[in-house]
Design a protein around this motif. Structure first.
Motif, mmCIF file in Angstrom:
data_model
loop_
_atom_site.group_PDB
_atom_site.id
_atom_site.type_symbol
_atom_site.label_atom_id
_atom_site.label_comp_id
_atom_site.label_asym_id
_atom_site.label_seq_id
_atom_site.Cartn_x
_atom_site.Cartn_y
_atom_site.Cartn_z
ATOM 1 N N THR A 1 0.864 -1.172 0.000
ATOM 2 C CA THR A 1 0.000 0.000 0.000
ATOM 3 C C THR A 1 0.899 1.220 0.000
ATOM 4 O OG1 THR A 1 -1.885 1.075 1.088
ATOM 5 C CG2 THR A 1 -0.161 0.184 2.522
ATOM 6 N N GLU B 1 -7.914 4.046 6.055
ATOM 7 C CA GLU B 1 -7.825 3.113 4.930
ATOM 8 C C GLU B 1 -6.781 2.044 5.210
ATOM 9 O OE1 GLU B 1 -7.020 5.007 1.232
ATOM 10 O OE2 GLU B 1 -9.110 5.518 0.840
ATOM 11 N N GLN C 1 -7.189 -1.992 5.282
ATOM 12 C CA GLN C 1 -6.421 -2.869 4.399
ATOM 13 C C GLN C 1 -5.680 -3.946 5.186
ATOM 14 O OE1 GLN C 1 -4.007 -0.214 2.039
ATOM 15 N NE2 GLN C 1 -5.796 0.744 1.092
ATOM 16 N N GLU D 1 -8.497 -6.388 6.009
ATOM 17 C CA GLU D 1 -9.017 -7.067 4.823
ATOM 18 C C GLU D 1 -8.018 -8.083 4.265
ATOM 19 O OE1 GLU D 1 -11.393 -4.924 1.592
ATOM 20 O OE2 GLU D 1 -9.421 -5.179 0.654
ATOM 21 N N SER D 2 -6.736 -7.722 4.261
ATOM 22 C CA SER D 2 -5.715 -8.618 3.712
ATOM 23 C C SER D 2 -5.348 -9.746 4.663
ATOM 24 C CB SER D 2 -4.455 -7.825 3.357
ATOM 25 O OG SER D 2 -3.847 -7.290 4.528
ATOM 26 N N TYR E 1 -2.621 -2.964 -3.300
ATOM 27 C CA TYR E 1 -3.782 -2.092 -3.140
ATOM 28 C C TYR E 1 -3.668 -0.927 -4.124
ATOM 29 C CZ TYR E 1 -6.084 -4.467 0.619
ATOM 30 O OH TYR E 1 -6.791 -5.403 1.329
ATOM 31 N N GLY F 1 -6.228 1.754 -6.791
ATOM 32 C CA GLY F 1 -7.561 2.198 -7.185
ATOM 33 C C GLY F 1 -7.551 3.010 -8.453
ATOM 34 N N PRO G 1 -9.219 2.076 -3.289
ATOM 35 C CA PRO G 1 -8.217 1.022 -3.482
ATOM 36 C C PRO G 1 -8.787 -0.369 -3.200
ATOM 37 C CG PRO G 1 -7.312 2.839 -2.205
ATOM 38 C CD PRO G 1 -8.785 3.085 -2.305
ATOM 39 N N LYS G 2 -8.402 -1.311 -4.061
ATOM 40 C CA LYS G 2 -8.789 -2.714 -3.888
ATOM 41 C C LYS G 2 -7.528 -3.565 -3.952
ATOM 42 C CE LYS G 2 -13.244 -1.978 -6.224
ATOM 43 N NZ LYS G 2 -13.002 -0.543 -6.478
ATOM 44 N N GLY G 3 -7.542 -4.680 -3.262
ATOM 45 C CA GLY G 3 -6.387 -5.562 -3.250
ATOM 46 C C GLY G 3 -6.346 -6.442 -4.489
ATOM 47 N N VAL G 4 -5.383 -6.170 -5.388
ATOM 48 C CA VAL G 4 -5.217 -6.959 -6.606
ATOM 49 C C VAL G 4 -4.240 -8.089 -6.312
ATOM 50 C CG1 VAL G 4 -4.442 -6.908 -9.009
ATOM 51 C CG2 VAL G 4 -5.672 -4.948 -8.045
#
Length: 298
Positions: free
Chosen positions: A122, A130, A134, A137-138, A233, A235, A241-244
């Protein structure tokens, strides 16, 4: 042999012409850029291992005048991988790297991968709320960051029902040349900028101590090309932002495809100025994995 080379070159020219007719966008490829390449089925760590094997004494990193060789870089990455294993990090575990472009980012990244873990990226400019989201979430078990982010790191670790177990702190000064390092250590005002404000607590560690206490041999971990290597992360420019999720095979493909877009480069003889963050989706490839694959100096 001369005749064979000429026939081979003529044949390649005809093939390229036929392909350009079928796929018109190929006319924009430079002459020495191949239309396709074979992607080896190897983990991303193989890029660093290969450059260490071929160019062990060549400079890998230049930071504020300090030079770090490929052999030293590979050894420190091995040490950090072993340190993570000593903390109980298993294959597939997430390790978040909240770091600017400093040597510890490169060492930490390859160390995470060598341990079989997943590097979570990130940007350092991510807002605190945020960042905490993250981490959750991760499912990151470890956060590696600079001392200046001490407050947000401690805040993330104190969250209830979080997976975060360890924080690894590092100082920007740790890999400075000796005189610059002493200049910080001898100045109370500058020490206050780079040092931690509070004592370490349970689950908190110092990067340089972790690295110095471990073996420089790579841990015995089987890493498959299809294994998850990075959660990035990102966006774009406007989205949240999303975790790719990127596999080792994805990352190797990105590095080698980009490397072939610059056919004039010479392995072991280039220097890349790394301005864009390593933690950026474009920066990860163009300023980190591509130069490492080339045995270039970053």
């Amino acid at each position: 042999q001369s005749s064979w080379r000429e026939e081979s070159a003529d044949s390649e020219t005809l093939v390229r012409a036929a392909l350009r007719k079928e796929r018109p966008w190929l006319i924009h490829y430079e002459d020495r850029v191949p239309y396709t390449i074979a992607i080896p089925r190897v983990p991303l760590t193989q890029l660093l291992h290969s450059s260490d094997r071929r160019f062990p004494k060549h400079t890998a990193l230049i930071f504020e005048g300090k030079h770090i060789s490929y052999h030293r870089l590979n050894q420190d990455a091995n040490r950090f991988a072993n340190a993570l294993k000593a903390l109980g990090i298993d294959q597939g575990d997430r390790v978040m790297l909240l770091l600017p472009n400093i040597p510890q980012m490169v060492i930490g990244f390859f160390g995470v991968l060598k341990a079989g873990a997943v590097a979570v990226f990130t940007l350092p400019t991510t807002k605190p709320e945020e960042l905490i989201q993250q981490v959750k979430e991760s499912g990151a078990r470890v956060l590696v960051t600079v001392n200046q982010f001490e407050d947000i790191a401690r805040q993330a670790k104190s969250q209830p029902d979080f997976s975060l177990e360890h924080i690894v702190f590092t100082s920007v000064a740790d890999y400075l040349p000796l005189l610059k390092h002493l200049g910080i250590r001898l100045s109370r005002k500058r020490r206050a900028i780079y040092d931690l404000e509070q004592p370490l607590e349970t689950g908190m560690h110092l990067f340089n101590q972790m690295v110095s206490s471990q073996s420089d041999r790579a841990p015995n971990v089987e890493i498959r090309p299809g294994d998850l290597g990075v959660i990035m992360y990102t966006g774009g420019t406007t989205a949240a932002p999303k975790g790719v999720m990127l596999s080792h095979h994805n990352l190797v493909a990105n590095a080698l495809q980009t490397r072939h877009w610059i056919p004039s480069v010479q392995e072991g003889r280039e220097r890349f100025l790394c301005v864009i963050p390593f933690s950026h989706s474009y920066g990860l490839t163009t300023t980190l994995t591509v130069p490492i694959a080339l045995g270039a100096a970053l």
